[in-house]
Design a protein around this motif. Structure first.
Motif, PDB file in Angstrom:
ATOM      1  N   HIS A 212       0.620  -1.125  -0.099  1.00  0.00           N
ATOM      2  CA  HIS A 212      -0.135  -0.027  -0.185  1.00  0.00           C
ATOM      3  C   HIS A 212       0.921   1.173  -0.029  1.00  0.00           C
ATOM      4  N   ILE A 213       2.310   1.145  -0.035  1.00  0.00           N
ATOM      5  CA  ILE A 213       2.855   2.289  -0.142  1.00  0.00           C
ATOM      6  C   ILE A 213       3.764   2.082  -1.775  1.00  0.00           C
TER       7      ILE A 213
ATOM      8  N   THR B 154       3.954   7.436  -1.383  1.00  0.00           N
ATOM      9  CA  THR B 154       2.526   7.550  -1.462  1.00  0.00           C
ATOM     10  C   THR B 154       1.857   6.482  -0.825  1.00  0.00           C
ATOM     11  N   GLY B 155       1.195   6.664   0.547  1.00  0.00           N
ATOM     12  CA  GLY B 155       0.507   5.488   1.004  1.00  0.00           C
ATOM     13  C   GLY B 155      -1.031   5.707   1.082  1.00  0.00           C
ATOM     14  N   ARG B 156      -1.846   4.695   1.091  1.00  0.00           N
ATOM     15  CA  ARG B 156      -3.119   4.695   1.027  1.00  0.00           C
ATOM     16  C   ARG B 156      -3.743   3.814   2.181  1.00  0.00           C
TER      17      ARG B 156
ATOM     18  N   LEU C 194      -0.912   5.244   9.152  1.00  0.00           N
ATOM     19  CA  LEU C 194      -0.304   5.448   7.630  1.00  0.00           C
ATOM     20  C   LEU C 194       0.745   6.520   7.778  1.00  0.00           C
TER      21      LEU C 194
ATOM     22  N   GLU D 217       3.874   4.939   9.314  1.00  0.00           N
ATOM     23  CA  GLU D 217       4.337   3.995   8.133  1.00  0.00           C
ATOM     24  C   GLU D 217       5.375   4.972   7.381  1.00  0.00           C
ATOM     25  N   LEU D 218       4.592   5.942   6.872  1.00  0.00           N
ATOM     26  CA  LEU D 218       5.253   6.694   5.792  1.00  0.00           C
ATOM     27  C   LEU D 218       6.402   7.311   6.451  1.00  0.00           C
TER      28      LEU D 218
END
Length: 417
Positions: free
Chosen positions: A209-210, A226-228, A235, A238-239
């Motif tokens: 998802h990243i 970019t993460g969703r 999120l 994590e980013l």
């Protein structure tokens, strides 16, 4: 939580013939991206009714929200409003609130109110009117089969006003979507292929998802993560973990971990040191100073720029010795150094920058090849000079000189030279 998807349709022959550059799409995309809405496509069409209808039908089949800009003026080539009225099965009616607003604008500007201006107050009776505080053409919002269609003027500052004041509050209150979060690492000094080799293992370890994107520019490569996800707080954690890992691996070439332009980074660096900067620009014609002063509050650290395009200005205003120019040439390391040193003294600045070069072929005989640019940066303790060879047209060479010059300034201030 479902992902909300959007498309953007920009209307106008001027966009297709290259007369006008589309900045509206970028603004809209940045706005909706900030609340988790994905922009799937950007489509440009001319002032042609069939092309507009076909594009609208196609984009509605793919997206949840369709943004349209352009074609809302009072002249015959502005066909968007009557077309949308027909497309959504409505009829044009005068909106009293819009009419009062339009008349007020003409009265304030002391201009006559023409019959054709009355048409600006006509809107489809099947739309929600979006107030345009900056102009006479209102925005319009339609709904059909669960889709939202938003039409706004093509004038950028009018579109931005409607988007900010009317559209975004509505979307935030009525649209739900997974969080979409970005983090960046800005690097300078290595090409994207070399960077990719250095971080290959980190990129391969990223969760599904990243995503990582490489965005190269003049002397700079931006890495965008970019993460969703449904949990925005998680999120972000994590980013920022992966952002820190990339920054640590590439620490020798990282210039920022925020997605802000070089002119702002220079300002932040100068304010951190409580230092000032002065410029001596020849071939860039004041372009570096222009970008630096686009930053609000730049007067706190920017002393000014002497645009010494001709030799007599370099000599008489800046104080470059005539002998230096005669002996070594105006486009030379020695002249660039003299320009930087004199700029720092004349403006009583802590740091200075100079640039002199030949951006395109000249009628006069020159000592250097076309594309040669010399730059110098100076402080009380150090002076550094560098030659560049650009191989594009005049416009692109000037842009390259701007970017490389600002990068050189940033490196000098941050002791990276």
């Amino acid at each position: 939580m479902a992902n909300t998807r959007a498309s953007i349709i920009t209307i106008g022959d001027e966009l297709l013939i290259g007369q006008t550059i589309d900045t509206n799409s970028a603004f809209i995309a940045q706005c909706v991206n900030s609340i988790g809405i994905d922009v799937l496509r950007r489509v440009a069409v001319g002032d042609d009714a069939d092309a507009i209808k076909n594009s609208l039908t196609e984009e509605m089949s793919n997206a949840d929200i369709v943004f349209i800009t352009g074609g809302l003026g009072p002249t015959a080539d502005d066909i968007t409003k009557p077309l949308l009225c027909e497309y959504f099965g409505g009829k044009l009616v005068v909106n009293d609130q819009v009419l009062a607003h339009v008349k007020q604008i003409f009265s304030t500007r002391n201009r006559p109110f023409l019959e054709r201006n009355m048409k600006q107050a006509e809107v489809p009776d099947v739309c929600t009117v979006l107030n345009n505080k900056m102009g006479t053409a209102p925005g319009m919002m339609f709904k059909k089969e669960g889709k939202i269609i938003i039409s706004m003027p093509g004038v950028p500052f009018e579109m931005a006003s409607i988007m900010t004041d009317e559209v975004m509050p509505y979307l935030k209150a009525n649209i739900t979507s997974d969080a979409l979060v970005h983090r960046s690492v800005i690097t300078a000094g290595e090409g994207e292929s070399f960077i990719a080799e250095r971080i290959k293992d980190l990129e391969e370890a990223l969760p599904a998802h990243i995503r990582l994107a490489y965005l190269p520019g003049a002397g700079v490569v931006k890495l965008r993560l970019t993460g969703r996800g449904s949990d925005e707080a998680q999120l972000v954690i994590e980013l920022e973990h992966w952002q820190a890992a990339l920054a640590e691996r590439l620490q020798n070439i990282v210039i920022a971990t925020e997605d802000i332009p070089l002119e702002e980074l220079i300002g932040l660096s100068l304010m951190k040191k409580n230092a000032t900067l002065g410029l001596a620009e020849s071939c860039t014609g004041g372009m570096v100073g222009h970008y630096l002063t686009q930053v609000p509050g730049s007067s706190k650290y920017f002393k000014g720029s002497i645009i010494c395009y001709q030799n007599e200005i370099k000599e008489h205003l800046l104080g470059v010795p005539k002998a230096t120019i005669d002996d070594y040439g105006v486009i030379s390391e020695q002249t660039a150094i003299a320009m930087a040193e004199q700029a720092r003294k004349v403006m009583n600045a802590d740091y200075s920058f100079s640039v002199t070069g030949l951006l395109s072929a000249s009628d006069e005989e020159e000592r250097v090849p076309v594309g040669t640019v010399w730059m110098a940066v100076s402080s009380a303790e150090k002076i550094f000079s560098k030659e560049f060879r650009f191989h594009y047209d005049r416009h692109r060479n000037k842009e390259m000189a701007l970017q490389m010059g600002m990068l050189l300034i940033w490196k000098m201030i941050n002791d990276k030279l």
